[in-house]
Design a protein around this motif. Structure first.
Motif, PDB file in Angstrom:
ATOM      1  N   PHE A  90       0.851  -1.191   0.000  1.00 54.51           N
ATOM      2  CA  PHE A  90       0.000   0.000   0.000  1.00 54.51           C
ATOM      3  C   PHE A  90       0.884   1.238   0.000  1.00 54.51           C
ATOM      4  N   VAL A  91       0.358   2.309  -0.611  1.00 54.07           N
ATOM      5  CA  VAL A  91       1.123   3.554  -0.675  1.00 54.07           C
ATOM      6  C   VAL A  91       0.143   4.718  -0.653  1.00 54.07           C
ATOM      7  N   ASP A  92       0.567   5.822  -0.054  1.00 58.75           N
ATOM      8  CA  ASP A  92      -0.291   7.010   0.026  1.00 58.75           C
ATOM      9  C   ASP A  92      -0.262   7.766  -1.297  1.00 58.75           C
ATOM     10  N   VAL A  93      -1.436   8.170  -1.756  1.00 59.80           N
ATOM     11  CA  VAL A  93      -1.567   8.865  -3.043  1.00 59.80           C
ATOM     12  C   VAL A  93      -0.721  10.143  -3.092  1.00 59.80           C
ATOM     13  N   ARG A  94      -0.561  10.814  -1.938  1.00 58.93           N
ATOM     14  CA  ARG A  94       0.247  12.044  -1.918  1.00 58.93           C
ATOM     15  C   ARG A  94       1.714  11.728  -2.231  1.00 58.93           C
ATOM     16  N   ASP A  95       2.154  10.548  -1.788  1.00 57.06           N
ATOM     17  CA  ASP A  95       3.528  10.142  -2.069  1.00 57.06           C
ATOM     18  C   ASP A  95       3.687   9.684  -3.518  1.00 57.06           C
ATOM     19  N   VAL A  96       2.639   9.048  -4.057  1.00 60.76           N
ATOM     20  CA  VAL A  96       2.663   8.652  -5.473  1.00 60.76           C
ATOM     21  C   VAL A  96       2.768   9.911  -6.344  1.00 60.76           C
ATOM     22  N   ALA A  97       1.989  10.937  -5.996  1.00 63.93           N
ATOM     23  CA  ALA A  97       2.042  12.205  -6.751  1.00 63.93           C
ATOM     24  C   ALA A  97       3.428  12.842  -6.623  1.00 63.93           C
ATOM     25  N   ALA A  98       3.978  12.838  -5.411  1.00 68.64           N
ATOM     26  CA  ALA A  98       5.310  13.433  -5.198  1.00 68.64           C
ATOM     27  C   ALA A  98       6.363  12.713  -6.027  1.00 68.64           C
ATOM     28  N   LEU A  99       6.219  11.383  -6.152  1.00 63.48           N
ATOM     29  CA  LEU A  99       7.180  10.613  -6.951  1.00 63.48           C
ATOM     30  C   LEU A  99       7.042  10.948  -8.443  1.00 63.48           C
ATOM     31  N   HIS A 100       5.804  11.175  -8.901  1.00 65.11           N
ATOM     32  CA  HIS A 100       5.611  11.606 -10.301  1.00 65.11           C
ATOM     33  C   HIS A 100       6.360  12.923 -10.549  1.00 65.11           C
ATOM     34  N   LEU A 101       6.247  13.862  -9.612  1.00 68.39           N
ATOM     35  CA  LEU A 101       6.887  15.166  -9.819  1.00 68.39           C
ATOM     36  C   LEU A 101       8.407  15.064  -9.782  1.00 68.39           C
ATOM     37  N   ARG A 102       8.934  14.200  -8.914  1.00 66.75           N
ATOM     38  CA  ARG A 102      10.382  13.994  -8.880  1.00 66.75           C
ATOM     39  C   ARG A 102      10.857  13.348 -10.178  1.00 66.75           C
ATOM     40  N   ALA A 103      10.099  12.341 -10.634  1.00 62.33           N
ATOM     41  CA  ALA A 103      10.472  11.637 -11.874  1.00 62.33           C
ATOM     42  C   ALA A 103      10.351  12.552 -13.086  1.00 62.33           C
ATOM     43  N   MET A 104       9.546  13.593 -12.971  1.00 58.61           N
ATOM     44  CA  MET A 104       9.323  14.533 -14.068  1.00 58.61           C
ATOM     45  C   MET A 104      10.550  15.427 -14.290  1.00 58.61           C
ATOM     46  N   VAL A 105      11.221  15.812 -13.205  1.00 63.15           N
ATOM     47  CA  VAL A 105      12.300  16.816 -13.341  1.00 63.15           C
ATOM     48  C   VAL A 105      13.699  16.298 -13.065  1.00 63.15           C
ATOM     49  N   ASP A 106      13.834  15.197 -12.326  1.00 56.12           N
ATOM     50  CA  ASP A 106      15.166  14.748 -11.918  1.00 56.12           C
ATOM     51  C   ASP A 106      15.880  14.065 -13.093  1.00 56.12           C
ATOM     52  N   PRO A 107      17.077  14.530 -13.452  1.00 56.12           N
ATOM     53  CA  PRO A 107      17.811  13.905 -14.559  1.00 56.12           C
ATOM     54  C   PRO A 107      18.015  12.398 -14.339  1.00 56.12           C
ATOM     55  N   ALA A 108      18.133  11.977 -13.072  1.00 56.07           N
ATOM     56  CA  ALA A 108      18.389  10.565 -12.760  1.00 56.07           C
ATOM     57  C   ALA A 108      17.208   9.662 -13.109  1.00 56.07           C
ATOM     58  N   ALA A 109      16.036  10.255 -13.308  1.00 57.49           N
ATOM     59  CA  ALA A 109      14.833   9.448 -13.567  1.00 57.49           C
ATOM     60  C   ALA A 109      14.668   9.081 -15.035  1.00 57.49           C
ATOM     61  N   ARG A 110      15.444   9.690 -15.889  1.00 61.53           N
ATOM     62  CA  ARG A 110      15.304   9.443 -17.331  1.00 61.53           C
ATOM     63  C   ARG A 110      15.482   7.952 -17.647  1.00 61.53           C
ATOM     64  N   GLY A 111      14.484   7.384 -18.337  1.00 63.61           N
ATOM     65  CA  GLY A 111      14.588   5.996 -18.778  1.00 63.61           C
ATOM     66  C   GLY A 111      14.442   4.969 -17.668  1.00 63.61           C
ATOM     67  N   GLU A 112      13.877   5.381 -16.531  1.00 60.36           N
ATOM     68  CA  GLU A 112      13.794   4.473 -15.381  1.00 60.36           C
ATOM     69  C   GLU A 112      12.361   4.173 -14.962  1.00 60.36           C
ATOM     70  N   ARG A 113      12.176   2.975 -14.377  1.00 62.62           N
ATOM     71  CA  ARG A 113      10.906   2.605 -13.725  1.00 62.62           C
ATOM     72  C   ARG A 113      11.088   2.776 -12.220  1.00 62.62           C
ATOM     73  N   PHE A 114      10.003   3.123 -11.539  1.00 60.49           N
ATOM     74  CA  PHE A 114      10.062   3.269 -10.080  1.00 60.49           C
ATOM     75  C   PHE A 114       8.837   2.629  -9.422  1.00 60.49           C
ATOM     76  N   ILE A 115       9.088   1.639  -8.570  1.00 63.50           N
ATOM     77  CA  ILE A 115       8.000   1.066  -7.773  1.00 63.50           C
ATOM     78  C   ILE A 115       7.697   2.029  -6.633  1.00 63.50           C
ATOM     79  N   ALA A 116       6.396   2.249  -6.378  1.00 65.73           N
ATOM     80  CA  ALA A 116       5.982   3.115  -5.264  1.00 65.73           C
ATOM     81  C   ALA A 116       5.249   2.279  -4.226  1.00 65.73           C
ATOM     82  N   THR A 117       5.897   2.058  -3.079  1.00 65.44           N
ATOM     83  CA  THR A 117       5.235   1.370  -1.967  1.00 65.44           C
ATOM     84  C   THR A 117       5.627   2.044  -0.664  1.00 65.44           C
ATOM     85  N   GLY A 118       4.729   2.000   0.303  1.00 68.40           N
ATOM     86  CA  GLY A 118       5.004   2.628   1.602  1.00 68.40           C
ATOM     87  C   GLY A 118       5.785   1.727   2.545  1.00 68.40           C
ATOM     88  N   GLY A 119       6.155   0.534   2.086  1.00 69.18           N
ATOM     89  CA  GLY A 119       6.893  -0.380   2.955  1.00 69.18           C
ATOM     90  C   GLY A 119       6.626  -1.816   2.555  1.00 69.18           C
TER      91      GLY A 119
END
Length: 346
Positions: free
Chosen positions: A228-257
């Motif tokens: 399970f993961v909080d929607v606010r954290d899923v949104a925050a991860l989208h925004l990080r993946a949108m601008v961070d150069p390190a996110a280019r071409g990468e997949r990211f699993i989002a889980t709260g634990g």
């Protein structure tokens, strides 16, 4: 994150603007100073979406505009992406339970993703963040105890139709970027079951688990393991993946634990919500009971292959590469319950 002053020149398209994850993305984008355009299948929903955003603490005003576009048709996508630096492609076709052939889910999912990517590439979008799903990671594998990570892909020969559609749509996106992307960048987010504060009556199907527990509709808990993961954290991860150069071409699993069994979800509600959780039944249902119910109920039938299977995943990559720090699973579950109670949605 980037400072907000440089963001107000940037326009971000969010697809499926009335969706649960999409609305939390819009809230965070507006709070960081971006201009936002959101697609809706029908513009009749604009006022309702704005009201839900207000519930989330944002008065969008003119910094948000809407455009009608549907994943099943080419119309309006080039207008939707025009002028956008980034696209958050959150929309996905609704899961069908009564399909006659799995292609009814697979074809729209794949075609929809390609439609958005093509339009984005043709108008010079810099990066697209695709909302995929854990369903594209964890299905069809031999039982394993090690947590699944981003190198894992669902084996589509052994996956239910919805998960198969998510997997094939994400694979089509990566293929498109490799072969026809012309330098446009892609990152994907693969969330586990998304919880957190609902803003109105439109929320993701994961939320029904909490609703059905709180209303006593569930006689107990099937032996199913989930993250399970909080929607606010899923949104925050989208925004990080949108601008961070390190996110280019990468997949990211989002889980709260670490993943938990559904009976533990029921216990979290019971232990923290007092009288509001009096109808919650924190007991394990025998597998045979579910197998019998599956004969009549397609929703239950889709759960049977998951009985007793550990579904643990890790977000180590998002945490280390992008500095993401999600809320805990109990926090996400309780935020869901508290919002359903507060908004009288039970």
């Amino acid at each position: 994150m980037m400072n907000t002053n440089s963001n107000n020149e940037k326009l971000v398209l969010v697809t499926g603007g009335s969706g649960f994850i999409a609305m939390h993305c819009i809230i965070q984008l507006l709070n960081q100073g971006y201009q936002v355009r959101a697609t809706l299948r029908s513009l009749d929903r604009e006022l309702e979406v704005r009201a839900m955003l207000r519930e989330g603490g944002v008065e969008a005003g003119e910094r948000l505009d809407f455009i009608q576009a549907d994943l099943s048709a080419d119309d309006y996508w080039s207008e939707a992406v025009r002028g956008c630096t980034y696209v958050l492609h959150v929309a996905s076709p609704t899961p069908k339970l009564d399909f006659k052939h799995e292609d009814e889910m697979i074809t729209p999912a794949r075609e929809g993703v390609l439609r958005v990517l093509r339009a984005a590439r043709d108008t010079g979008v810099q990066r697209v963040v695709l909302t995929s799903a854990i369903g594209a990671v964890v299905y069809g594998h031999p039982k394993q105890t090690a947590p699944y990570d981003e190198t894992d892909w669902t084996d589509t020969t052994h996956a239910p139709a919805y998960q198969k559609s998510k997997t094939l749509a994400e694979k089509a996106a990566w293929e498109f970027i490799a072969q026809e992307g012309q330098g446009m960048e892609l990152a994907s987010i693969n969330p586990v079951a998304v919880m957190g504060p609902v803003l109105g009556a439109d929320y993701s199907h994961s939320i029904y688990l909490i609703k059905n527990l709180l209303t006593g509709k569930m006689a107990g808990c099937p032996k199913i393991n989930a993250g399970f993961v909080d929607v606010r954290d899923v949104a925050a991860l989208h925004l990080r993946a949108m601008v961070d150069p390190a996110a280019r071409g990468e997949r990211f699993i989002a889980t709260g634990g670490e993943s938990i069994w559904l009976v533990e979800v029921a216990k979290i509600l019971k232990e923290n919500l007092g009288a509001a959780a009096e109808k919650v039944k924190a007991r394990q249902l025998p597998n045979t009971l579910l197998r019998i119910a599956a004969l009549k109920d397609p929703m239950v039938k889709s759960m049977v292959p998951l009985l007793g299977i550990p579904m643990n995943t890790t977000s180590a990559k998002a945490i280390h590469l992008l500095g993401w720090s999600p809320r805990s699973i109990p926090e996400a579950i309780l935020a869901t319950a508290e919002s359903l109670i507060r908004l009288n949605l039970l």
